[in-house]
Design a protein around this motif. Sequence first.
Motif, PDB file in Angstrom:
ATOM      1  N   GLY A 288    -105.411  26.954   6.512  1.00  0.00           N
ATOM      2  CA  GLY A 288    -103.974  26.761   6.554  1.00  0.00           C
ATOM      3  C   GLY A 288    -103.199  28.045   6.787  1.00  0.00           C
ATOM      4  O   GLY A 288    -101.967  28.039   6.743  1.00  0.00           O
ATOM      5  N   LEU A 289    -103.906  29.134   7.072  1.00  0.00           N
ATOM      6  CA  LEU A 289    -103.254  30.432   7.251  1.00  0.00           C
ATOM      7  C   LEU A 289    -103.125  30.784   8.738  1.00  0.00           C
ATOM      8  O   LEU A 289    -103.948  30.366   9.552  1.00  0.00           O
ATOM      9  CB  LEU A 289    -104.059  31.528   6.543  1.00  0.00           C
ATOM     10  N   PRO A 290    -102.126  31.609   9.088  1.00  0.00           N
ATOM     11  CA  PRO A 290    -101.909  32.002  10.493  1.00  0.00           C
ATOM     12  C   PRO A 290    -102.812  33.152  10.913  1.00  0.00           C
ATOM     13  O   PRO A 290    -102.361  34.261  11.192  1.00  0.00           O
ATOM     14  CB  PRO A 290    -100.435  32.412  10.502  1.00  0.00           C
ATOM     15  N   VAL A 291    -104.121  32.916  10.934  1.00  0.00           N
ATOM     16  CA  VAL A 291    -105.080  33.945  11.307  1.00  0.00           C
ATOM     17  C   VAL A 291    -105.652  33.643  12.688  1.00  0.00           C
ATOM     18  O   VAL A 291    -105.494  32.537  13.223  1.00  0.00           O
ATOM     19  CB  VAL A 291    -106.209  34.067  10.264  1.00  0.00           C
ATOM     20  N   GLY A 292    -106.340  34.632  13.262  1.00  0.00           N
ATOM     21  CA  GLY A 292    -106.822  34.491  14.626  1.00  0.00           C
ATOM     22  C   GLY A 292    -108.150  33.787  14.780  1.00  0.00           C
ATOM     23  O   GLY A 292    -108.415  33.169  15.815  1.00  0.00           O
ATOM     24  N   TYR A 293    -109.011  33.873  13.752  1.00  0.00           N
ATOM     25  CA  TYR A 293    -110.369  33.335  13.887  1.00  0.00           C
ATOM     26  C   TYR A 293    -110.917  33.060  12.496  1.00  0.00           C
ATOM     27  O   TYR A 293    -110.742  33.864  11.575  1.00  0.00           O
ATOM     28  CB  TYR A 293    -111.271  34.335  14.623  1.00  0.00           C
ATOM     29  N   ILE A 294    -111.580  31.917  12.341  1.00  0.00           N
ATOM     30  CA  ILE A 294    -112.269  31.577  11.097  1.00  0.00           C
ATOM     31  C   ILE A 294    -113.644  31.048  11.460  1.00  0.00           C
ATOM     32  O   ILE A 294    -113.767  30.073  12.222  1.00  0.00           O
ATOM     33  CB  ILE A 294    -111.508  30.514  10.287  1.00  0.00           C
ATOM     34  N   GLY A 295    -114.693  31.687  10.957  1.00  0.00           N
ATOM     35  CA  GLY A 295    -116.051  31.236  11.204  1.00  0.00           C
ATOM     36  C   GLY A 295    -116.831  31.137   9.908  1.00  0.00           C
ATOM     37  O   GLY A 295    -116.566  31.875   8.954  1.00  0.00           O
ATOM     38  N   ALA A 296    -117.775  30.220   9.857  1.00  0.00           N
ATOM     39  CA  ALA A 296    -118.575  30.021   8.649  1.00  0.00           C
ATOM     40  C   ALA A 296    -120.046  29.892   9.019  1.00  0.00           C
ATOM     41  O   ALA A 296    -120.403  29.159   9.949  1.00  0.00           O
ATOM     42  CB  ALA A 296    -118.105  28.788   7.885  1.00  0.00           C
ATOM     43  N   MET A 297    -120.894  30.582   8.266  1.00  0.00           N
ATOM     44  CA  MET A 297    -122.333  30.586   8.524  1.00  0.00           C
ATOM     45  C   MET A 297    -122.999  29.386   7.864  1.00  0.00           C
ATOM     46  O   MET A 297    -122.543  28.889   6.839  1.00  0.00           O
ATOM     47  CB  MET A 297    -122.950  31.889   8.001  1.00  0.00           C
ATOM     48  N   GLY A 298    -124.089  28.950   8.461  1.00  0.00           N
ATOM     49  CA  GLY A 298    -124.867  27.860   7.895  1.00  0.00           C
ATOM     50  C   GLY A 298    -125.514  27.031   8.987  1.00  0.00           C
ATOM     51  O   GLY A 298    -125.135  27.097  10.158  1.00  0.00           O
ATOM     52  N   LEU A 320    -109.565  21.439  10.733  1.00  0.00           N
ATOM     53  CA  LEU A 320    -111.018  21.535  10.821  1.00  0.00           C
ATOM     54  C   LEU A 320    -111.466  21.905  12.234  1.00  0.00           C
ATOM     55  O   LEU A 320    -112.489  22.568  12.416  1.00  0.00           O
ATOM     56  CB  LEU A 320    -111.667  20.223  10.391  1.00  0.00           C
ATOM     57  N   ALA A 321    -110.701  21.485  13.238  1.00  0.00           N
ATOM     58  CA  ALA A 321    -111.043  21.794  14.630  1.00  0.00           C
ATOM     59  C   ALA A 321    -110.972  23.283  14.917  1.00  0.00           C
ATOM     60  O   ALA A 321    -111.539  23.751  15.916  1.00  0.00           O
ATOM     61  CB  ALA A 321    -110.114  21.033  15.574  1.00  0.00           C
ATOM     62  N   CYS A 322    -110.292  24.043  14.063  1.00  0.00           N
ATOM     63  CA  CYS A 322    -110.169  25.489  14.268  1.00  0.00           C
ATOM     64  C   CYS A 322    -111.318  26.271  13.641  1.00  0.00           C
ATOM     65  O   CYS A 322    -111.368  27.496  13.766  1.00  0.00           O
ATOM     66  CB  CYS A 322    -108.842  25.987  13.685  1.00  0.00           C
ATOM     67  N   LEU A 323    -112.225  25.577  12.955  1.00  0.00           N
ATOM     68  CA  LEU A 323    -113.329  26.246  12.273  1.00  0.00           C
ATOM     69  C   LEU A 323    -114.498  26.459  13.225  1.00  0.00           C
ATOM     70  O   LEU A 323    -115.000  25.516  13.831  1.00  0.00           O
ATOM     71  CB  LEU A 323    -113.778  25.411  11.073  1.00  0.00           C
ATOM     72  N   HIS A 324    -114.943  27.690  13.360  1.00  0.00           N
ATOM     73  CA  HIS A 324    -116.115  28.027  14.176  1.00  0.00           C
ATOM     74  C   HIS A 324    -117.350  27.972  13.277  1.00  0.00           C
ATOM     75  O   HIS A 324    -117.619  28.891  12.509  1.00  0.00           O
ATOM     76  CB  HIS A 324    -115.959  29.410  14.791  1.00  0.00           C
ATOM     77  N   SER A 325    -118.066  26.880  13.379  1.00  0.00           N
ATOM     78  CA  SER A 325    -119.226  26.687  12.517  1.00  0.00           C
ATOM     79  C   SER A 325    -120.206  25.749  13.213  1.00  0.00           C
ATOM     80  O   SER A 325    -119.776  24.706  13.736  1.00  0.00           O
ATOM     81  CB  SER A 325    -118.783  26.102  11.176  1.00  0.00           C
ATOM     82  N   PRO A 326    -121.488  26.095  13.243  1.00  0.00           N
ATOM     83  CA  PRO A 326    -122.080  27.354  12.797  1.00  0.00           C
ATOM     84  C   PRO A 326    -121.483  28.559  13.539  1.00  0.00           C
ATOM     85  O   PRO A 326    -121.203  28.476  14.735  1.00  0.00           O
ATOM     86  CB  PRO A 326    -123.565  27.197  13.129  1.00  0.00           C
TER      87      PRO A 326
END
Length: 384
Positions: A288-298, A320-326
């Motif tokens: 929910g934050l105005p950041v440039g990139y969010i990625g999560a390992m797994g 959720l569509a903005c989450l880079h995962s894996p």
Amino acid sequence: MLNIADTLYRWCRENRPFALATVVQVSGSAPLPPGTALAVDTTGAAVGSISGGCVEGAVYELCRQVLEPGEPPVRSRFGYSDDDAFAVGLTCGGELEVLVQRIDPADQPHLTAALEKVQAGLPVAVAQVIDGPQHLVGRTLSVLGGGSAYDGTLGNRQQDRAAASQVRGLLRAGRTARVEVGGDADTCPEKLTLLVHTHAASPRMLIFGAVDFAAALSQAGRFLGYHVTVCDARPVFATAERFPHAHEVVADWPHRYLEATEVDARTVICVLTHDAKFDIPLLRLALGLPVGYIGAMGSRRTHDHRLERLREAGVPEEHLACLHSPIGLDLGAHTPEETAISITAEIIAHTNNGTGLPLSRVPGPIHGSAPMARVPSPAALLAA
């Protein structure tokens, strides 16, 4: 010009006149972006580069010419030569336009002050007139971050105020760009095109999870110019000795640290814990934050379970569509170092609207000037 700020600052302090050649416009596969500069002093010493080598000789001669007293600024365009690829031109196929002007530090003391701020790592922007009435071309105005003050002049007070307002917006975003001011008969009759050079604070890379992958990623992030923070709730693992390349190491619950720290549109968040008790509250906040990139390992299985938990926590699908995962690009990485390259490659591609494909498989210019469409940021989605 800020790419050679250290040398220019020294020349200004020595009150040494110099010629400044600035890339003001590029098209096609030009190698370096607008704002890149080459400078030549009165002894013939040169610093910087504007094309990676292919037109440097011609620009150097223009600089020597402009250094002569009374010579006006010169604009010159360089492009590919069909007749002779080794003639003065860009053999890479692009075009660039260069503004060459004489700088006398005694006439622009504010430029020395701006370069000093760059040396100190403080945010500052310099607006340079690149198009307009001949007597105004080359003039500069500087704006310091965190306030409304500006120094220098572009011609008159109305133009200065109009320019400073636009410059502050670019400085907050950390962007170098062209802007136009004036053209209003009542306030700013003379229309000017400015190239705004910005030096902002380093973008932040927030790495959550004090694991081996974080050690490699912090080194890669620092190499790319990020201010790197490693955060983990376990003090025994979150130590400066384990992460010598991080600018800071924080022992705190990830979501609590993120809630209290400052982020912006250039911030990248990398979640390497793949532990639900850390990941879910952290990602719920981050998305929910105005950041440039969010990625999560797994693994993909971990990713699917993570999405289920985030949906249960009330995170909307568009976030959720903005989450880079894996996390990362498919490079076949195995080691922490290879994984760090995979992650930073994805960050670079996302930040610059790249495809992530091999250049041999991508048609068109290597250095594309038109940005591609990208997934909107959480902030943009919230505002929609």
